[in-house]
Design an enzyme around this catalytic site. Structure first.
Site, PDB file in Angstrom:
ATOM      1  N   LYS A  59     -61.867  21.811   4.391  1.00 39.10           N
ATOM      2  CA  LYS A  59     -62.461  23.111   4.053  1.00 39.10           C
ATOM      3  C   LYS A  59     -61.560  23.928   3.136  1.00 39.10           C
ATOM      4  O   LYS A  59     -62.032  24.813   2.426  1.00 39.10           O
ATOM      5  CB  LYS A  59     -62.744  23.907   5.333  1.00 39.10           C
ATOM      6  CG  LYS A  59     -63.812  23.293   6.219  1.00 39.10           C
ATOM      7  CD  LYS A  59     -63.999  24.102   7.494  1.00 39.10           C
ATOM      8  CE  LYS A  59     -65.027  23.462   8.411  1.00 39.10           C
ATOM      9  NZ  LYS A  59     -65.163  24.203   9.684  1.00 39.10           N
ATOM     10  N   TYR A 101     -62.847   8.756  20.013  1.00 47.87           N
ATOM     11  CA  TYR A 101     -62.897   8.528  18.570  1.00 47.87           C
ATOM     12  C   TYR A 101     -63.589   7.228  18.179  1.00 47.87           C
ATOM     13  O   TYR A 101     -63.978   7.057  17.025  1.00 47.87           O
ATOM     14  CB  TYR A 101     -61.480   8.501  17.976  1.00 47.87           C
ATOM     15  CG  TYR A 101     -60.764   9.821  17.934  1.00 47.87           C
ATOM     16  CD1 TYR A 101     -61.399  11.011  18.294  1.00 47.87           C
ATOM     17  CD2 TYR A 101     -59.433   9.894  17.533  1.00 47.87           C
ATOM     18  CE1 TYR A 101     -60.725  12.218  18.257  1.00 47.87           C
ATOM     19  CE2 TYR A 101     -58.759  11.104  17.487  1.00 47.87           C
ATOM     20  CZ  TYR A 101     -59.400  12.259  17.863  1.00 47.87           C
ATOM     21  OH  TYR A 101     -58.730  13.457  17.828  1.00 47.87           O
ATOM     22  N   PRO A 138     -54.454  20.052   9.385  1.00 51.98           N
ATOM     23  CA  PRO A 138     -53.618  20.940   8.571  1.00 51.98           C
ATOM     24  C   PRO A 138     -54.275  21.360   7.261  1.00 51.98           C
ATOM     25  O   PRO A 138     -53.913  22.391   6.691  1.00 51.98           O
ATOM     26  CB  PRO A 138     -52.360  20.102   8.313  1.00 51.98           C
ATOM     27  CG  PRO A 138     -52.790  18.685   8.499  1.00 51.98           C
ATOM     28  CD  PRO A 138     -53.841  18.731   9.556  1.00 51.98           C
ATOM     29  N   LEU A 139     -55.252  20.559   6.799  1.00 55.88           N
ATOM     30  CA  LEU A 139     -56.011  20.929   5.594  1.00 55.88           C
ATOM     31  C   LEU A 139     -57.378  21.493   5.979  1.00 55.88           C
ATOM     32  O   LEU A 139     -58.292  21.539   5.152  1.00 55.88           O
ATOM     33  CB  LEU A 139     -56.167  19.721   4.672  1.00 55.88           C
ATOM     34  CG  LEU A 139     -54.871  19.050   4.220  1.00 55.88           C
ATOM     35  CD1 LEU A 139     -55.172  17.864   3.317  1.00 55.88           C
ATOM     36  CD2 LEU A 139     -53.955  20.047   3.508  1.00 55.88           C
TER      37      LEU A 139
END
Length: 292
Positions: free
Chosen positions: A208, A53, A203-204
């Site tokens: 999108k 990351y 989770p979202l």
């Protein structure tokens, strides 16, 4: 905030802060320190990162400003993916690489232990005995307290668990109303069978879910809005988190936002337990069809 126990040595906050985009947040060190302190005050004490990351040194620099903070947080990190000089990503779960990766992470973070290490995706060349040996070395040295995996299907999970002397404490999965595969490919069942709470990334659906050009997303959002209105709230992301938290597998959402108000939306979901009908309304909206 409610907490959830994964092992004798690990409790996570019920909402985990993901740091995948930390490098793009453009916080100064002081701003990031304040942000972390605000999260901790809200009860969000668990943080998810990975060696790919590019956020380890950033977090490490901030922790150096307030070393006592390390005692109040849980660091989850992932390794097992390498990037060569041609920018090709490939899996490497060899003993030497896993140990080297952990040592590099500890150095960058300025800490001497990790609360939870995940093998980041199944490796087609994985030697489970070699991975188990790496786990043993890392645990005995005190560098890693707990182990788990990310995106492992049942066969890969069972293979590694068979050879590991440590119980794998979680499996990170991608779960959202736009991505319900985990409910059909056996991975949610696997977590319930082993009684390990899964970590839910995206989770979202990486944003999108709020894509107004997607008919599927629009239909899901309409359902979320109706349920949110029934609960007297206007934040449909809260209903998404409630959808995950309501499931008996004890799913732990990982949120990627840097916005404290959006974090509060997730925390609000802890007080919302969807009815079976409401849960299925979200599920079927994501599925795009009714139960056969």
């Amino acid at each position: 905030m409610k907490r959830i126990r994964l092992s004798e040595t690990l409790e996570l906050s019920r909402i985990v802060q993901g740091l995948m985009r930390l490098a793009s947040w453009n916080f100064s060190k002081v701003e990031l320190l304040n942000h972390l302190e605000n999260l901790i005050d809200l009860g969000v004490t668990s943080f998810d990162l990975a060696d790919t990351y590019g956020c380890e040194e950033i977090l490490g620099e901030v922790l150096s400003l307030h070393p006592e903070l390390r005692q109040n947080i849980q660091i989850i990190t992932k390794c097992g993916i390498r990037i060569n000089e041609h920018k090709m990503k490939y899996c490497d779960t060899s003993k030497d690489y896993l140990i080297t990766s952990v040592n590099n992470t500890l150095r960058k973070l300025g800490t001497d232990y990790l609360d939870l290490l995940l093998i980041n995706r199944p490796d087609p060349l994985m030697d489970p005995e070699e991975v188990s040996e790496a786990f043993n070395i890392l645990y005995k040295s005190g560098k890693v307290l707990n182990f788990g995996v990310a995106y492992f299907k049942t066969s890969s999970f069972n293979l590694l668990q068979k050879y590991s002397r440590f119980s794998l404490v979680t499996n990170m999965l991608e779960i959202s109303p736009l991505n319900l595969r985990a409910f059909f490919d056996g991975t949610i069942d696997l977590c319930q069978e082993y009684e390990i709470p899964p970590l839910a990334c995206s989770p979202l659906a990486g944003g999108k879910l709020f894509n107004t050009s997607s008919e599927e997303a629009i239909n899901i959002c309409q359902t979320l809005e109706e349920i949110a209105a029934n609960w007297g709230i206007s934040n449909i992301d809260t209903i998404v988190y409630a959808f995950l938290l309501t499931h008996p597998a004890k799913i732990i959402p990982i949120i990627g936002t840097k916005n404290i108000e959006r974090v509060k939306h997730a925390i609000l979901a802890l007080d919302i337990k969807l009815t079976r009908e409401e849960w299925f309304e979200v599920f079927l909206a994501g599925l795009g069809k009714s139960v056969d």
